[in-house]
Structure formats: structure tokens, C-alpha cells
Design an enzyme around this catalytic site. Structure first.
Site, PDB file in Angstrom:
ATOM      1  N   TRP A 182       0.803  -1.217   0.000  1.00 40.65           N
ATOM      2  CA  TRP A 182       0.000   0.000   0.000  1.00 40.65           C
ATOM      3  C   TRP A 182       0.837   1.269   0.000  1.00 40.65           C
ATOM      4  CZ3 TRP A 182       2.055   2.287   4.173  1.00 40.65           C
ATOM      5  CH2 TRP A 182       2.561   1.461   5.180  1.00 40.65           C
ATOM      6  N   ASN A 183       2.136   1.166   0.232  1.00 40.65           N
ATOM      7  CA  ASN A 183       2.892   2.388   0.549  1.00 40.65           C
ATOM      8  C   ASN A 183       3.133   3.284  -0.673  1.00 40.65           C
ATOM      9  OD1 ASN A 183       4.744   0.525  -0.444  1.00 40.65           O
ATOM     10  ND2 ASN A 183       6.437   1.480   0.635  1.00 40.65           N
ATOM     11  N   LYS A 206      -2.753  -8.431  -7.553  1.00 39.26           N
ATOM     12  CA  LYS A 206      -3.498  -8.283  -6.303  1.00 39.26           C
ATOM     13  C   LYS A 206      -2.888  -7.118  -5.520  1.00 39.26           C
ATOM     14  CE  LYS A 206      -3.060  -9.571  -2.228  1.00 39.26           C
ATOM     15  NZ  LYS A 206      -3.471  -8.247  -1.686  1.00 39.26           N
ATOM     16  N   PRO A 207      -3.428  -5.922  -5.747  1.00 42.99           N
ATOM     17  CA  PRO A 207      -2.921  -4.777  -4.992  1.00 42.99           C
ATOM     18  C   PRO A 207      -3.341  -4.908  -3.528  1.00 42.99           C
ATOM     19  CG  PRO A 207      -4.210  -4.109  -6.927  1.00 42.99           C
ATOM     20  CD  PRO A 207      -4.481  -5.563  -6.694  1.00 42.99           C
ATOM     21  N   CYS A 313      10.185   1.864   1.397  1.00 44.52           N
ATOM     22  CA  CYS A 313      11.139   0.765   1.608  1.00 44.52           C
ATOM     23  C   CYS A 313      12.571   1.259   1.629  1.00 44.52           C
ATOM     24  CB  CYS A 313      10.958  -0.296   0.534  1.00 44.52           C
ATOM     25  SG  CYS A 313      11.070   0.369  -1.130  1.00 44.52           S
ATOM     26  N   GLU A 411      12.926  -2.853  11.285  1.00 44.03           N
ATOM     27  CA  GLU A 411      12.343  -1.804  10.452  1.00 44.03           C
ATOM     28  C   GLU A 411      11.126  -1.212  11.157  1.00 44.03           C
ATOM     29  OE1 GLU A 411      10.177  -3.175   6.957  1.00 44.03           O
ATOM     30  OE2 GLU A 411      11.104  -1.611   5.742  1.00 44.03           O
TER      31      GLU A 411
HETATM   32  P1  NAD Z   1       2.974  -7.188   3.632  1.00 49.87           P
HETATM   33  O1  NAD Z   1       4.000  -8.212   3.345  1.00 49.87           O
HETATM   34  O2  NAD Z   1       2.154  -7.346   4.846  1.00 49.87           O
HETATM   35  O3  NAD Z   1       1.939  -7.040   2.416  1.00 49.87           O
HETATM   36  C1  NAD Z   1       2.340  -6.810   1.099  1.00 49.87           C
HETATM   37  C2  NAD Z   1       1.364  -7.504   0.150  1.00 49.87           C
HETATM   38  O4  NAD Z   1       1.402  -8.904   0.395  1.00 49.87           O
HETATM   39  C3  NAD Z   1      -0.098  -7.088   0.324  1.00 49.87           C
HETATM   40  O5  NAD Z   1      -0.712  -7.037  -0.951  1.00 49.87           O
HETATM   41  C4  NAD Z   1      -0.685  -8.226   1.139  1.00 49.87           C
HETATM   42  O6  NAD Z   1      -2.062  -8.399   0.929  1.00 49.87           O
HETATM   43  C5  NAD Z   1       0.091  -9.404   0.598  1.00 49.87           C
HETATM   44  N1  NAD Z   1       0.177 -10.556   1.503  1.00 49.87           N
HETATM   45  C6  NAD Z   1       0.149 -10.561   2.855  1.00 49.87           C
HETATM   46  N2  NAD Z   1       0.258 -11.830   3.316  1.00 49.87           N
HETATM   47  C7  NAD Z   1       0.376 -12.640   2.222  1.00 49.87           C
HETATM   48  C8  NAD Z   1       0.525 -14.046   2.035  1.00 49.87           C
HETATM   49  N3  NAD Z   1       0.592 -14.884   3.063  1.00 49.87           N
HETATM   50  N4  NAD Z   1       0.603 -14.510   0.769  1.00 49.87           N
HETATM   51  C9  NAD Z   1       0.565 -13.684  -0.280  1.00 49.87           C
HETATM   52  N5  NAD Z   1       0.410 -12.342  -0.160  1.00 49.87           N
HETATM   53  C10 NAD Z   1       0.327 -11.818   1.077  1.00 49.87           C
HETATM   54  O7  NAD Z   1       3.766  -5.810   3.635  1.00 49.87           O
HETATM   55  P2  NAD Z   1       3.179  -4.388   4.033  1.00 49.87           P
HETATM   56  O8  NAD Z   1       3.283  -4.231   5.492  1.00 49.87           O
HETATM   57  O9  NAD Z   1       1.894  -4.137   3.392  1.00 49.87           O
HETATM   58  O10 NAD Z   1       4.254  -3.450   3.298  1.00 49.87           O
HETATM   59  C11 NAD Z   1       5.297  -2.885   3.976  1.00 49.87           C
HETATM   60  C12 NAD Z   1       6.571  -3.688   3.759  1.00 49.87           C
HETATM   61  O11 NAD Z   1       6.877  -3.710   2.378  1.00 49.87           O
HETATM   62  C13 NAD Z   1       7.768  -3.041   4.420  1.00 49.87           C
HETATM   63  O12 NAD Z   1       8.564  -4.018   5.021  1.00 49.87           O
HETATM   64  C14 NAD Z   1       8.509  -2.404   3.268  1.00 49.87           C
HETATM   65  O13 NAD Z   1       9.880  -2.211   3.510  1.00 49.87           O
HETATM   66  C15 NAD Z   1       8.224  -3.351   2.165  1.00 49.87           C
HETATM   67  N6  NAD Z   1       8.356  -2.714   0.834  1.00 49.87           N
HETATM   68  C16 NAD Z   1       9.432  -3.034   0.078  1.00 49.87           C
HETATM   69  C17 NAD Z   1       9.623  -2.414  -1.146  1.00 49.87           C
HETATM   70  C18 NAD Z   1      10.823  -2.744  -2.011  1.00 49.87           C
HETATM   71  O14 NAD Z   1      10.837  -2.350  -3.164  1.00 49.87           O
HETATM   72  N7  NAD Z   1      11.826  -3.426  -1.498  1.00 49.87           N
HETATM   73  C19 NAD Z   1       8.693  -1.485  -1.600  1.00 49.87           C
HETATM   74  C20 NAD Z   1       7.600  -1.184  -0.811  1.00 49.87           C
HETATM   75  C21 NAD Z   1       7.447  -1.823   0.422  1.00 49.87           C
END
Ligand code: NAD
Length: 542
Positions: A182-183, A206-207, A313, A411
Site C-alpha cells: 500500500w505504501n 493483487k494490490p 522501503c 524496520e
Molecule cells: P505485507 O507483506 O504485509 O503485504 C504486502 C502484500 O502482500 C499485500 O498485498 C498483502 O495483501 C500481501 N500478503 C500478505 N500476506 C500474504 C501471504 N501470506 N501470501 C501472499 N500475499 C500476502 O507488507 P506491508 O506491510 O503491506 O508493506 C510494507 C513492507 O513492504 C515493508 O517491510 C517495506 O519495507 C516493504 N516494501 C518493500 C519495497 C521494495 O521495493 N523493497 C517497496 C515497498 C514496500
């Protein structure tokens, strides 16, 4: 914006596609037109009859309801995507590029609407929403203009020079599953998929549940640009429910999110022997060297630490400052941070907006409270600001953070940065490399050569010199991704499109065959070959 935990509309009532009616919910707003929301949500493949309510982090008011997909809907999305992919793979690069360039122009034309939606849904300052619209457009233009080159068949040397011809083809994988956070709701939902399409794949996306409307606005622009509709499928729902059905049907997974989720996804992809790029978390260091321009470093540190309220991130969460400039830097960094305009609105003047959700606020509160309890000093910030928005937290600078504090190595993903003094640069690099992450680093120094030499010692996938993160993130020709627990694979550049392809080698044997001929025995044939190998070595051939 956060999605309510309980799906609504269970029991098959008609979907409500617009914002709540203020008659029934006094917090409801008419900020989004009901019909407009319906055109967006109509793009979600969902037959459950369930919906989830989105709430704007600007004011906590319900914004829209989003239909929810089931595992069967995911299966149907893949079926449709496969049919569309077969036709798309036959289109020319010129056709794909033309559509992609139209998307670029549409992103520019619809910029104000996109900025409104990103800010309404995510809460971020408009200037940070602007960054992601531009990043998406840059990505569209880069792959429109370069994919023909990246995807072209390459000639390489064969086993017998001239007689063996080798052609390397880049063949699309098929259907790519994209799971995004979502970020940065526009660029994370769209940009990774653009090279997948240029390579001849289809996408099932899947956003994140909290920012579906922004992702759907991006998909609407793709439809308008002329991509076949079925080529990009959208499903909506919790990742833990839809992730497995997606992985089970994908030919490749592109995941951006937390390291914990990334590891779960990697295991499931390994079971199916499909590839995955994983863009994960970080605890990113920023180094201010003794010869840094302190004012420039302080300006960069503000953006590095507080862009999108630290929910980025590549945000800096640890700043290491050389003794010689420590006091001056801290004074300027704190002053610049205190001068930031905090707010929850659609205005360009806002420097930092609220966090997206109560969960994010809870983590930030917990990290700061733990650090303060254990002796860290708050140089500025350190408190929530519910007067500004429900999940607002002030930009916060901590000093005296030690390894026993949660925010030392974990983090935070919020507007909280710890500042440390160093005496010698090798110690600073060792501390920057401490921990499991390796996503992004920044180095401030007036000596570019020295800074680039130090960059090579930093175990991060991207290093920015005299810039927070934009030099690498904005340079879409440069591969981007994490080392160690910050991820696997790279987005952007040639690497960003080749991940969506299989490399196929085609060898054509001509004139001389790879077995004895001209009446030679096997022994004589081997001797001729050995002679040939020696000659090739003398000629310096690979
Ligand atoms: P998250 O892992 O909780 O969720 C990210 C996505 O994964 C969402 O669409 C969510 O619905 C999905 N998801 C959650 N559980 C899942 C599962 N078991 N199987 C498949 N999909 C699943 O992360 P968040 O808290 O929403 O995002 C923040 C994190 O993302 C931070 O750690 C950040 O650093 C990282 N991030 C990394 C980058 C990069 O380019 N490296 C970019 C943006 C965010």
C-alpha cells in the site's frame, strides 16, 4: 486508508460501489463520485458478493467499498489472462511500445486526479504522490523505448566457430502474478507489470486491500491506452487467502512487501519451481562523511527519513555522522525537520502526511516508547498528533539508540530515524552493514570518487551519493532491489524485464557435424579436435 477487518455485504446483497451515505454514517464523505468508483471497482474480478470498506487516513471517513474475490475468482482470472497472453505474445514490439507510450501520456494528463486519489487513499503528502506518478511514467517510457533491444535475439559464439550458430531468445514466461503493498500504491501496483507486458506476458495483480482504488485508476488508464482488457486481471482480498491460489497458477511471482511475507511466498514458489522477485524491507543507513556539505546532507536526510512519513522501503532509519560535522549536521537536521509543514490534505504545501493505518501508528508508538524507556533521547517529534489526523505521528529523530532497543535493528516503517556518531569510516561502514537487511544506502560527501569507493563496501542493492534515494529509484535504467534479507531479483533496467522471460538457446549446426566425418576414426577425430582447441586458446577465444 485502512480496510475494515470484517467484509461487508456477506449474504449476497447488492454491492455498494460508492462512498457511504451520510444519512447512515455521519463520517461518510461524498469526496468520490459513486459512478466513478463503480467504474473502477467494476474491473475487479469478484463474484463473492462481499465487500470491504476503505477508510481515508486523512480523516478516518469511509471512502468506498471494494468487492472481494474468492479463490475461484483467482482461477478465472488466470484462465482469462492465459487466453489474452497467447494473442498478446504474437503482437509486435512496435505495437506494444505504442500502447505503452500512450499510457505515459495519460499518466501525465490525469496527474491531478491520480494525486488526489493517492493522497485520499494513502494519506501521503501530495509531493510524495507526485514522485510515484512520475516513477510510473518514467518506467512506461523506458520500457517502451528499450524493450525491443532487451528482447532482441542475441547471437553468441558456438562450440565450432562459424559452423555452430547460437541464437539466444528471450521467451515470455506466460502469466505473472503481482502482489503489491500500500505504501506506493500506484507505482508498486503498476510499474513492475509494465516490463512483464512488454516481454509478452499477461498479469494477474493483487494490490493491497488498503489502496485498491489507486491501483484500479492505473488499470483504467492502461485500458484507455489500449492494452487488451483481459491482459491485466485484478483480484482483491487478503493476501493470506489469495496468495496461494495465485502462486499455484503463476509462471512467475513479483512480490513487494515485508520480508516475513516474502519468505512465505519464496517457499511456495520453490515448491512449484517457479521464479520470484522479492522486493522486501530494509533498515537503511545514511552516512554523512567528514567532508559532506552539511546543509545538503540535512536536506537529504529529511527526505530520506520522512518521505511518505517514512513508509518507504528505501527510507533511511539509521544516520551515521562523522565526528567533525556531527553537531552542525544535527542542528541543521533538527531545524529542517521542525520546519516541516505537517498536514492531512490534498495541498502541495504539505511536507508530511499521516500514517496509513492504526496498525502503522501502533508500531511507531511502540518503537519510540521502547527506545525512550530504555534511555534514547528524542531530539524532535516523539508523539502522535491526533489533532492533525487519526494516525498522524510527528517526524522523530532519536539519539542514543542502543542494540537492546527494538528500533535499533528492526524496520519501523514510519517517520522515526536514529542518529549515531562515528570516528572512523571503516567503523561506520561496518555498522551500516550490521543486521540482516541490505536494501538502500545514502552517502553524503563532497568527494564523489571516495564516496563511490565506500559505496562498493556497503552491502545494499542501491547506494545513492549526495541524494536520499531518488538518484537510483528515479533512474529506471538502473536495476534496483535488495541484498540479503531485503530481497531477491531486481526491478528496473534490463534485469527488470529479463526476470519475466525464459532464456532459450537455439544452436544451428552447419557444414561440419559434431561427430567423426570425412572417414576419420573416433581417435583421429579427437586428435583434430584437440588441435583445434589449442589453436582457439592461442587465438585468445573464450
Ligand atoms: P505485507 O507483506 O504485509 O503485504 C504486502 C502484500 O502482500 C499485500 O498485498 C498483502 O495483501 C500481501 N500478503 C500478505 N500476506 C500474504 C501471504 N501470506 N501470501 C501472499 N500475499 C500476502 O507488507 P506491508 O506491510 O503491506 O508493506 C510494507 C513492507 O513492504 C515493508 O517491510 C517495506 O519495507 C516493504 N516494501 C518493500 C519495497 C521494495 O521495493 N523493497 C517497496 C515497498 C514496500
Amino acid at each position: 486508508m485502512s480496510a475494515s477487518n470484517q467484509p461487508e455485504g456477506v449474504g449476497g446483497g447488492p454491492l455498494v460501489d460508492g462512498p457511504h451515505d451520510p444519512e447512515h454514517d455521519p463520517r461518510a464523505s461524498y469526496v468520490l463520485e459513486r459512478d466513478f468508483v463503480a467504474t473502477l471497482t467494476g474491473r475487479v474480478l469478484a463474484t463473492t458478493g462481499k465487500t470491504v470498506t476503505l477508510v481515508s487516513p486523512l480523516d478516518g471517513a469511509p471512502l468506498a467499498t471494494i468487492p472481494q474475490s474468492s479463490a475461484d475468482d483467482v482461477a478465472e482470472a488466470y484462465r482469462r489472462a492465459r487466453v489474452a497472453q497467447a494473442a498478446w505474445a504474437r503482437t509486435s514490439m512496435a505495437e506494444r511500445s505504442a500502447v505503452m507510450l500512450r499510457l505515459h501520456d495519460l499518466l501525465m494528463e490525469r496527474m491531478p486526479d491520480l494525486l488526489d486519489m493517492i493522497t485520499l487513499e494513502n494519506g501521503k503528502a501530495r509531493k510524495h504522490a507526485y514522485d510515484e506518478v512520475v516513477h510510473t511514467a518514467l518506467t512506461a517510457r523506458y520500457y517502451a523505448r528499450t524493450s525491443a533491444k532487451h528482447m532482441a535475439t542475441e547471437r553468441r559464439g558456438g562450440v565450432i566457430p562459424v559452423a555452430t550458430r547460437i541464437d539466444i531468445n528471450h521467451v515470455p514466461k506466460g502469466v505473472v502474478g503481482i502482489i503489491s503493498p500500500w505504501n506506493y500504491p500506484l507505482t508498486m501496483a503498476l510499474s513492475d507489470g509494465l516490463p512483464a507486458l512488454m516481454a509478452g506476458n499477461a498479469v494477474v495483480a493483487k494490490p493491497d486491500a488498503q489502496t485498491m482504488l489507486t491501483a484500479l485508476m492505473g488499470v483504467k488508464l492502461m485500458d484507455e491506452a489500449g492494452f487488451p482488457k483481459d491482459l491485466w486481471q485484478v483480484v482483491a482480498g487478503p493476501g493470506r487467502e489469495l496468495g496461494t491460489p495465485m502462486i499455484d497458477r503463476s509462471d512467475y511471482i513479483c512480490f513487494t512487501g515485508s520480508t516475513a511475507t516474502g519468505k512465505l511466498i519464496a517457499k511456495q514458489c520453490a515448491e512449484r519451481l517457479i521464479g520470484a522477485s522479492l522486493e522486501l524491507g530494509g533498515k537503511n543507513p545514511l552516512l554523512v562523511l567528514r567532508d559532506a556539505d552539511v546543509e545538503k546532507a540535512a536536506e537529504g536526510a529529511v527526505r530520506a527519513s520522512f518521505s511518505n512519513a517514512g513508509q518507504l522501503c528505501v527510507s533511511a532509519e539509521r544516520i551515521f555522522v562523522a565526528d567533525q560535522v556531527y553537531d552542525r549536521f544535527v542542528e541543521r537536521f533538527v531545524a529542517r525537520t521542525q520546519a516541516m509543514t505537517l498536514g492531512a490534505s490534498l495541498d502541495w504545501e504539505v511536507d508530511m502526511g499521516p500514517l496509513i493505518s492504526a496498525d502503522q501508528l501502533e508500531t511507531v508508538n511502540a518503537h519510540v516508547d521502547d527506545a525512550v524507556e530504555k534511555g534514547a533521547r528524542v531530539l524532535t517529534g516523539g508523539r502522535a498528533r491526533p489533532d492533525l489526523a487519526p494516525y498522524f505521528y510527528e517526524p522523530t529523530i532519536l539519539e542514543g539508540v542502543s542494540p537492546d532497543m527494538t528500533c535499533f535493528g528492526h524496520e519501523t516503517f514510519g517517520p522515526v530515524v536514529s542518529i549515531y556518531r562515528f570516528h572512523d569510516e571503516s567503523d561506520a561502514v561496518a555498522r551500516a552493514n550490521d543486521g540482516e537487511y541490505g536494501l538502500n544506502a545514502a552517502i553524503f560527501s563532497q568527494d564523489g570518487t571516495r564516496a563511490r569507493a565506500i559505496a562498493r563496501q556497503v552491502k545494499c542493492g542501491t547506494v545513492n551519493i549526495n541524494e536520499a534515494f531518488g538518484a537510483t529509484f528515479g533512474s529506471v535504467a538502473a536495476p534496483m532491489g535488495g541484498m540479503r534479507e531485503s530481497g531477491m531479483g531486481r526491478r528496473q533496467g534490463a534485469e527488470g524485464i529479463h526476470r519475466y522471460t525464459e532464456t532459450q538457446s537455439v544452436g544451428t549446426q552447419r557444414v561440419v557435424r559434431l561427430s567423426p566425418q570425412f572417414g576419420l576414426s573416433s581417435e583421429q577425430y579427437a586428435k583434430v579436435q584437440v588441435l583445434g582447441l589449442k589453436v582457439l586458446n592461442k587465438l585468445g577465444r573464450a
